[in-house]
Scaffold this motif. Structure first.
Motif, PDB file in Angstrom:
ATOM      1  N   GLU A 205      -9.577 -70.977 -29.276  1.00 20.76           N
ATOM      2  CA  GLU A 205      -9.249 -72.318 -28.768  1.00 20.76           C
ATOM      3  C   GLU A 205      -8.698 -72.251 -27.344  1.00 20.76           C
ATOM      4  N   ILE A 206      -7.813 -71.313 -27.099  1.00 17.91           N
ATOM      5  CA  ILE A 206      -7.211 -71.191 -25.770  1.00 17.91           C
ATOM      6  C   ILE A 206      -8.223 -70.628 -24.776  1.00 17.91           C
TER       7      ILE A 206
ATOM      8  N   LYS B 134      -6.909 -69.476 -32.843  1.00 20.68           N
ATOM      9  CA  LYS B 134      -6.037 -69.902 -31.746  1.00 20.68           C
ATOM     10  C   LYS B 134      -6.476 -69.247 -30.433  1.00 20.68           C
TER      11      LYS B 134
ATOM     12  N   GLU C 232      -0.201 -68.383 -34.253  1.00 21.80           N
ATOM     13  CA  GLU C 232      -0.160 -68.330 -32.791  1.00 21.80           C
ATOM     14  C   GLU C 232      -1.131 -67.298 -32.223  1.00 21.80           C
ATOM     15  N   ASN C 233      -1.344 -66.195 -32.932  1.00 22.62           N
ATOM     16  CA  ASN C 233      -2.232 -65.154 -32.433  1.00 22.62           C
ATOM     17  C   ASN C 233      -3.468 -64.967 -33.304  1.00 22.62           C
TER      18      ASN C 233
ATOM     19  N   GLU D  50       2.030 -64.480 -23.666  1.00 25.43           N
ATOM     20  CA  GLU D  50       3.407 -64.968 -23.748  1.00 25.43           C
ATOM     21  C   GLU D  50       4.282 -64.357 -22.643  1.00 25.43           C
TER      22      GLU D  50
ATOM     23  N   ASP E 169      -3.308 -69.930 -16.766  1.00 27.92           N
ATOM     24  CA  ASP E 169      -2.690 -70.568 -17.932  1.00 27.92           C
ATOM     25  C   ASP E 169      -3.055 -69.857 -19.234  1.00 27.92           C
ATOM     26  N   VAL E 170      -4.303 -69.423 -19.353  1.00 28.36           N
ATOM     27  CA  VAL E 170      -4.751 -68.736 -20.564  1.00 28.36           C
ATOM     28  C   VAL E 170      -4.007 -67.414 -20.731  1.00 28.36           C
TER      29      VAL E 170
ATOM     30  N   ARG F 197     -11.016 -72.645 -22.852  1.00 27.38           N
ATOM     31  CA  ARG F 197     -10.714 -73.411 -21.632  1.00 27.38           C
ATOM     32  C   ARG F 197     -11.273 -72.739 -20.386  1.00 27.38           C
TER      33      ARG F 197
ATOM     34  N   GLU G 255      -0.351 -68.049 -21.699  1.00 28.32           N
ATOM     35  CA  GLU G 255      -0.182 -68.518 -23.071  1.00 28.32           C
ATOM     36  C   GLU G 255      -0.466 -67.427 -24.097  1.00 28.32           C
ATOM     37  N   LEU G 256      -1.547 -66.680 -23.930  1.00 29.81           N
ATOM     38  CA  LEU G 256      -1.899 -65.683 -24.933  1.00 29.81           C
ATOM     39  C   LEU G 256      -1.036 -64.423 -24.859  1.00 29.81           C
TER      40      LEU G 256
ATOM     41  N   GLN H 138      -7.566 -71.949 -14.546  1.00 27.44           N
ATOM     42  CA  GLN H 138      -7.446 -71.976 -15.998  1.00 27.44           C
ATOM     43  C   GLN H 138      -7.056 -70.597 -16.531  1.00 27.44           C
TER      44      GLN H 138
END
Length: 174
Positions: A33-34, A30, A25-26, A59, A52-53, A37, A56-57, A49
């Motif tokens: 990839e995130i 990954k 996940e980290n 958390e 969201d980034v 975007r 997600e990163l 964007q």
């Protein structure tokens, strides 16, 4: 008993670091990839964007991005993920002496809410273009395990990635 407590504490710390370093996940793949975007041609899309980034990163669910106006006296809310993230209002006065993160913005470092004041974000970081403030990314959390240097460094990294993506998009747009 003391040795057992020390051992348990060390095992807890070891498991946290294993999760950060080994967990997919980290991992760097990954994160790339995130973060990829963010490569958009439109500055507005980069902002949406970016919310969201960051969510997600890091958390963390509560993320807001404020954009500086042309005169940089006011910061306007451009994107947010939750109602709590909108709690600072639709605009902030950036040139006031008593803005809660003024020193951090001047020094270009991450603001950390050390007093755990609920109305202020847990973290905030500026995004710059040629030494002028263009945006502020704010993140809220109630999880005390996420108030640490790792999360602070992650936000600093993400803000530099957002900064690069916004500058590329602005250059293309112009």
């Amino acid at each position: 008993v003391d040795m057992t407590k020390i051992y348990d504490g060390n095992m807890y710390v070891k498991s946290i670091y294993e999760k950060r370093l080994v967990n997919y996940e980290n991992s760097m793949a990954k994160i790339y990839e995130i973060a990829s975007r963010l490569d958009c041609w439109e500055p507005q899309r980069v902002i949406f964007q970016a919310v969201d980034v960051v969510k997600e990163l890091m958390e963390m669910e509560d993320v807001a991005i404020y954009i500086a106006g042309k005169d940089t006296q006011y910061l306007r809310l451009m994107a947010s993920s939750t109602e709590r993230a909108r709690s600072m209002g639709v605009s902030l006065r950036a040139d006031e002496e008593d803005i809660f993160m003024r020193d951090e913005l001047v020094e270009k470092v991450v603001y950390r809410n050390k007093d755990f004041e609920s109305e202020k974000p847990s973290y905030a970081c500026g995004v710059y273009a040629q030494d002028s403030l263009t945006a502020i990314v704010m993140v809220w959390t109630d999880d005390l395990t996420k108030i640490n240097l790792y999360q602070s460094n992650m936000l600093a990294l993400l803000c530099r990635l957002i900064e690069a993506a916004m500058n590329r998009a602005r250059l293309y747009w112009n």
